[in-house]
Design a protein around this motif. Sequence first.
Motif, PDB file in Angstrom:
ATOM      1  N   SER A 242      49.494 -80.269   5.665  1.00 53.06           N
ATOM      2  CA  SER A 242      49.425 -79.447   4.575  1.00 53.06           C
ATOM      3  C   SER A 242      48.502 -80.016   3.218  1.00 53.06           C
ATOM      4  N   THR A 243      48.411 -81.632   3.389  1.00 54.20           N
ATOM      5  CA  THR A 243      47.716 -82.323   2.438  1.00 54.20           C
ATOM      6  C   THR A 243      46.394 -82.965   2.934  1.00 54.20           C
ATOM      7  N   VAL A 244      46.131 -82.679   4.052  1.00 51.43           N
ATOM      8  CA  VAL A 244      45.036 -83.527   4.582  1.00 51.43           C
ATOM      9  C   VAL A 244      43.686 -83.030   4.344  1.00 51.43           C
ATOM     10  N   ALA A 245      43.419 -81.734   3.762  1.00 51.32           N
ATOM     11  CA  ALA A 245      42.031 -81.162   3.120  1.00 51.32           C
ATOM     12  C   ALA A 245      41.677 -81.894   2.114  1.00 51.32           C
ATOM     13  N   HIS A 246      42.714 -82.418   1.296  1.00 50.43           N
ATOM     14  CA  HIS A 246      42.174 -82.891  -0.042  1.00 50.43           C
ATOM     15  C   HIS A 246      41.508 -84.323   0.355  1.00 50.43           C
ATOM     16  N   GLU A 247      41.894 -85.301   1.284  1.00 54.35           N
ATOM     17  CA  GLU A 247      41.140 -86.477   1.301  1.00 54.35           C
ATOM     18  C   GLU A 247      39.867 -86.614   1.954  1.00 54.35           C
ATOM     19  N   SER A 248      39.821 -85.226   2.748  1.00 49.96           N
ATOM     20  CA  SER A 248      38.245 -84.870   3.446  1.00 49.96           C
ATOM     21  C   SER A 248      37.437 -84.193   2.676  1.00 49.96           C
ATOM     22  N   GLY A 249      38.002 -83.227   1.500  1.00 46.13           N
ATOM     23  CA  GLY A 249      37.058 -82.912   0.570  1.00 46.13           C
ATOM     24  C   GLY A 249      36.829 -81.420   0.835  1.00 46.13           C
ATOM     25  N   TRP A 250      37.773 -80.871   1.689  1.00 46.00           N
ATOM     26  CA  TRP A 250      37.443 -79.303   2.100  1.00 46.00           C
ATOM     27  C   TRP A 250      38.384 -78.462   1.230  1.00 46.00           C
ATOM     28  N   PHE A 251      37.825 -77.481   0.437  1.00 42.11           N
ATOM     29  CA  PHE A 251      38.400 -76.753  -0.207  1.00 42.11           C
ATOM     30  C   PHE A 251      39.107 -75.450   0.625  1.00 42.11           C
ATOM     31  N   PRO A 252      40.343 -75.506   0.927  1.00 44.91           N
ATOM     32  CA  PRO A 252      41.008 -74.703   2.025  1.00 44.91           C
ATOM     33  C   PRO A 252      41.074 -73.279   1.647  1.00 44.91           C
ATOM     34  N   SER A 253      41.389 -72.688   0.523  1.00 42.76           N
ATOM     35  CA  SER A 253      41.688 -71.191   0.373  1.00 42.76           C
ATOM     36  C   SER A 253      41.029 -70.567  -0.907  1.00 42.76           C
ATOM     37  N   PRO A 254      39.670 -70.620  -0.510  1.00 39.68           N
ATOM     38  CA  PRO A 254      39.120 -69.726  -1.847  1.00 39.68           C
ATOM     39  C   PRO A 254      39.635 -68.234  -1.435  1.00 39.68           C
ATOM     40  N   LEU A 255      39.576 -67.408  -2.666  1.00 45.46           N
ATOM     41  CA  LEU A 255      40.070 -66.237  -2.552  1.00 45.46           C
ATOM     42  C   LEU A 255      38.830 -65.340  -1.780  1.00 45.46           C
ATOM     43  N   PRO A 256      39.056 -64.629  -0.932  1.00 47.99           N
ATOM     44  CA  PRO A 256      38.149 -63.814  -0.098  1.00 47.99           C
ATOM     45  C   PRO A 256      37.091 -62.834  -1.255  1.00 47.99           C
ATOM     46  N   ALA A 257      36.073 -62.571  -1.058  1.00 47.07           N
ATOM     47  CA  ALA A 257      35.527 -62.063  -2.062  1.00 47.07           C
ATOM     48  C   ALA A 257      35.230 -60.399  -1.411  1.00 47.07           C
ATOM     49  N   ILE A 258      36.417 -59.736  -1.614  1.00 42.06           N
ATOM     50  CA  ILE A 258      36.292 -58.768  -0.878  1.00 42.06           C
ATOM     51  C   ILE A 258      36.920 -57.437  -1.593  1.00 42.06           C
ATOM     52  N   TYR A 259      37.575 -57.583  -2.729  1.00 39.30           N
ATOM     53  CA  TYR A 259      38.612 -56.559  -3.359  1.00 39.30           C
ATOM     54  C   TYR A 259      37.814 -55.912  -4.534  1.00 39.30           C
ATOM     55  N   SER A 260      36.432 -56.084  -4.583  1.00 34.48           N
ATOM     56  CA  SER A 260      35.583 -55.152  -5.476  1.00 34.48           C
ATOM     57  C   SER A 260      34.135 -54.768  -4.747  1.00 34.48           C
ATOM     58  N   GLY A 261      33.604 -53.907  -5.548  1.00 31.93           N
ATOM     59  CA  GLY A 261      32.287 -53.709  -5.169  1.00 31.93           C
ATOM     60  C   GLY A 261      31.952 -52.269  -4.263  1.00 31.93           C
ATOM     61  N   GLU A 262      31.246 -51.423  -4.286  1.00 28.69           N
ATOM     62  CA  GLU A 262      30.956 -50.389  -3.545  1.00 28.69           C
ATOM     63  C   GLU A 262      30.539 -50.828  -2.011  1.00 28.69           C
TER      64      GLU A 262
END
Length: 454
Positions: A242-262
């Motif tokens: 659960s800590t490995v993404a940080h040293e490799s620089g990967w942003f693991p969990s952006p909020l999916p942009a699905i909750y708004s817009g027609e």
Amino acid sequence: MAVSTLEDRLQERGDPVRMLRNASLGPYQFPISSEFTNWRDEQEAWRNGAVLFDQSFHMTDHYIEGPDVKRLMQHLAINSMANFRRDVAKQVVFCNYDGFVIGDAIMFILEDEKVNIVNKPINRNWVQFHIDMGDYDVEATTDFRALDNTGRRIGYRFEVQGPNAWAILEKLNGGPIEGFRFFGMGAINVAGRRVRALRHGMAGAAGLELFGPFEDYDRVRDAILDAGHGMGLLAAGSKSYSTVAHESGWFPSPLPAIYSGESMRPYREWLPADGFEANLSLGGSLVSENIEDYYLTPYDLGYGHIVNFEHEFIGRDALLAKRDRLHRQKRTLRWSRDDVLRIFASMLQEGDRYKFLDMPASHYATCPYDLVNRGGMPAGLSHYPVYSANVRGWISLALLEGDAAEPGTEVSLVWGEPDGGTRKPTVERHVQTEVACIVDACPVSVSARETYKS
């Protein structure tokens, strides 16, 4: 009214921010042993020896086959598909119609007309929606992650990384491994099996991600561990993973942009009310009433170099319009030792306490967003704080604006949720505090930053 879709759930709740900030789902789960030795040694193994990551259980595998696979991916991904062919892999990024990220995943091109897209359920759902609703001559099979799976998984997945990884893999193979290019695939010998693998790297050293039928899980895992005996190989548990993404620089969990817009309404009406997207949690000190303030672009996440405008894809026009604007920069934050000690000390005294820092990863929400300030003014956001034994301190990934992104800059991070908090069961009564941070490069590992693709 009957609630059967994500759109129904949003209409019932009336506010996507409030719904997600009060959702009960905690951090993303890695259903393997928490530790095989101890997480400190397991973290240091990927810098100093080698590590075996068991990725067989926490990700969703989406197998898609047919003559229209390439056309489907051209429509959905921001990436070029010009080199779409067997034994090529890509980190594919999917956006909504306004150019905000829905998710990213690794696409393994297994055959010229067959791929496997691997990551969170978010990516599988977006792709499957277009298969179901579009006119594509393909067939899809989902190997659901273990938490959603009613049977045995279709495949295993093992990653061997670290400075000793290649020597261990060649020992496993019974000779030199040749012909693997970065993010290219091939096959090696493992315990009497011909095993397909993807080459990439972590911490600046070459490694392989091996995959195959689940019935070979024990055979292949045991062979890897046997080959690594005496060569510094450790199996990694869920705590270190659960800590490995940080040293490799990967942003693991952006909020999916699905909750708004027609434009996204048909997708929300396709997603179930009890699915992952309807129940994930949004947490942290960055609070806005507008859900779109949590959306991110590929440029924010450092994926600008893979946006390819030579083909039509969902979000193309919006990304073209955003291309020349100023974007946030991905950086690492090094947390103040004194402020971290102060947060821990509050657990041992009467009165107010600060939000608990769980070791080694303090992820208490599925999508954590903490506010970063510079000179008392908002300067960006922080994501996924962890303790790393390799840097002997707390770090987090950050997306920073303007001069705040300059390495060496002093910023502050607001740790904890606002007064009154939320109903998330992972959040105890606490008060907010500020943590002084120094901006550093991303990835934080110099060797990973300089030699990742070599």
